[in-house]
Scaffold this active site. Structure first.
Site, PDB file in Angstrom:
ATOM      1  N   ASN A  98      67.428  47.545  -4.362  1.00 45.26           N
ATOM      2  CA  ASN A  98      67.560  48.795  -3.625  1.00 45.26           C
ATOM      3  C   ASN A  98      68.615  49.724  -4.230  1.00 45.26           C
ATOM      4  O   ASN A  98      68.616  50.924  -3.954  1.00 45.26           O
ATOM      5  CB  ASN A  98      67.935  48.484  -2.166  1.00 45.26           C
ATOM      6  CG  ASN A  98      68.229  49.722  -1.355  1.00 45.26           C
ATOM      7  OD1 ASN A  98      67.343  50.536  -1.085  1.00 45.26           O
ATOM      8  ND2 ASN A  98      69.498  49.898  -0.969  1.00 45.26           N
ATOM      9  N   TYR A 163      66.098  61.253 -11.073  1.00 44.96           N
ATOM     10  CA  TYR A 163      65.840  60.282 -10.003  1.00 44.96           C
ATOM     11  C   TYR A 163      64.373  59.883  -9.955  1.00 44.96           C
ATOM     12  O   TYR A 163      64.039  58.689  -9.929  1.00 44.96           O
ATOM     13  CB  TYR A 163      66.277  60.894  -8.673  1.00 44.96           C
ATOM     14  CG  TYR A 163      66.092  59.997  -7.474  1.00 44.96           C
ATOM     15  CD1 TYR A 163      66.936  58.913  -7.261  1.00 44.96           C
ATOM     16  CD2 TYR A 163      65.090  60.252  -6.541  1.00 44.96           C
ATOM     17  CE1 TYR A 163      66.778  58.092  -6.149  1.00 44.96           C
ATOM     18  CE2 TYR A 163      64.929  59.441  -5.428  1.00 44.96           C
ATOM     19  CZ  TYR A 163      65.776  58.363  -5.240  1.00 44.96           C
ATOM     20  OH  TYR A 163      65.610  57.555  -4.141  1.00 44.96           O
ATOM     21  N   ALA A 164      63.475  60.868  -9.968  1.00 39.96           N
ATOM     22  CA  ALA A 164      62.039  60.570  -9.895  1.00 39.96           C
ATOM     23  C   ALA A 164      61.596  59.747 -11.095  1.00 39.96           C
ATOM     24  O   ALA A 164      60.785  58.822 -10.961  1.00 39.96           O
ATOM     25  CB  ALA A 164      61.244  61.870  -9.806  1.00 39.96           C
ATOM     26  N   LYS A 167      62.765  56.113 -10.703  1.00 39.57           N
ATOM     27  CA  LYS A 167      61.982  55.394  -9.698  1.00 39.57           C
ATOM     28  C   LYS A 167      60.558  55.113 -10.191  1.00 39.57           C
ATOM     29  O   LYS A 167      59.983  54.063  -9.910  1.00 39.57           O
ATOM     30  CB  LYS A 167      61.951  56.200  -8.395  1.00 39.57           C
ATOM     31  CG  LYS A 167      63.294  56.269  -7.684  1.00 39.57           C
ATOM     32  CD  LYS A 167      63.772  54.899  -7.247  1.00 39.57           C
ATOM     33  CE  LYS A 167      64.972  54.969  -6.337  1.00 39.57           C
ATOM     34  NZ  LYS A 167      65.407  53.626  -5.872  1.00 39.57           N
TER      35      LYS A 167
END
Length: 254
Positions: A98, A163-164, A167
């Site tokens: 996480n 960030y994208a 991920k």
């Protein structure tokens, strides 16, 4: 003086006896997930990078079922230590990755240092924790790895290129791990939440947060519900869920 022990889990809880390694457990979704896993009977190794009062409170309640491991999950030493601490419980059944950071701004203004740091924590951290966890799971011939992604990995989002991308990298990692280690009964699942009421979602700038919430058919997501979904994926009931991305975004308008 005898120290108090953890509250006994309810009879026949799905996670009773399971050992779960959780990264990014200090606050937000990670902290809620740690609490949910413990309430459902799991033994938890919780990684956190900075001090966490929430984890300290949980440690006071669940003395014999919670181990706290501070450290940068994107370093080899911390990743190795996490799996070692899990084995002190006897085995490692589940890894929940996480841990994540964000450095949001338009791509043309983004310093390369910000880009690199997001990839380092979000993706390198996942690689290292997976590497050590899989070695332990191979010996047991069982394991489940849950990667916490984001709906931005599937849709993109202005200002979140780093960030994208990080991920989205989790999706490829998860699919590959599931194929490489299927013969050891190790499976993966990637959970892609939408905008949530805590954690990184709560830190998004207000105008962008409103745009993201407005796109969701069900509005702002509750992190507590997402934690329950993670707990389900960590349970034996989810053993046939493998090599897939699960969207938890309330449905999206296009």
């Amino acid at each position: 003086m005898t120290l108090p022990t953890s509250p006994a889990p309810p009879p026949a809880t799905p996670l009773t006896g399971r050992v779960v390694l959780l990264t990014g457990a200090g606050r937000g979704l990670g902290l809620l997930t740690a609490q949910t896993l413990l309430e459902q009977g799991a033994m938890v190794v919780a990684n956190h990078r900075s001090p966490s009062e929430g984890l300290q409170r949980l440690a006071g309640t669940y003395r014999d079922r919670l181990r706290l491991v501070p450290g940068d999950v994107a370093t080899d030493d911390t990743a190795a230590l996490l799996t070692s601490e899990a084995r002190r419980f006897g085995r490692l059944d589940v890894l929940v990755h996480n841990a994540a950071i964000t450095r949001d701004q338009p791509l043309v203004r983004m310093p390369v240092e910000d880009w690199d740091e997001v990839q380092r924590v979000n993706l390198r951290g996942a690689f290292l924790t997976t590497k050590y966890a899989v070695k332990s799971m191979m010996r047991a011939r069982y394991g489940r790895i849950i990667y916490i992604s984001s709906i931005t990995a599937l849709t993109g989002n202005a200002g979140q290129a780093a960030y994208a991308s990080s991920k989205a990298g989790l999706h490829g990692l998860a699919m590959t791990v599931s194929q490489e280690y299927a013969s050891y009964n190790i499976r993966t699942a990637t959970l892609a939440p939408g905008i949530l009421d805590t954690g990184l979602g709560a830190a998004v700038a207000a105008p962008q947060r409103r745009r993201m919430t407005d796109r969701s058919l069900l509005g702002l997501g509750e992190a507590a519900q997402t934690a329950e979904t993670i707990a389900f994926l960590a349970s034996p009931a989810a053993d046939y869920i493998n090599a897939t991305v699960i969207r938890s975004d309330g449905g999206m308008r296009y």
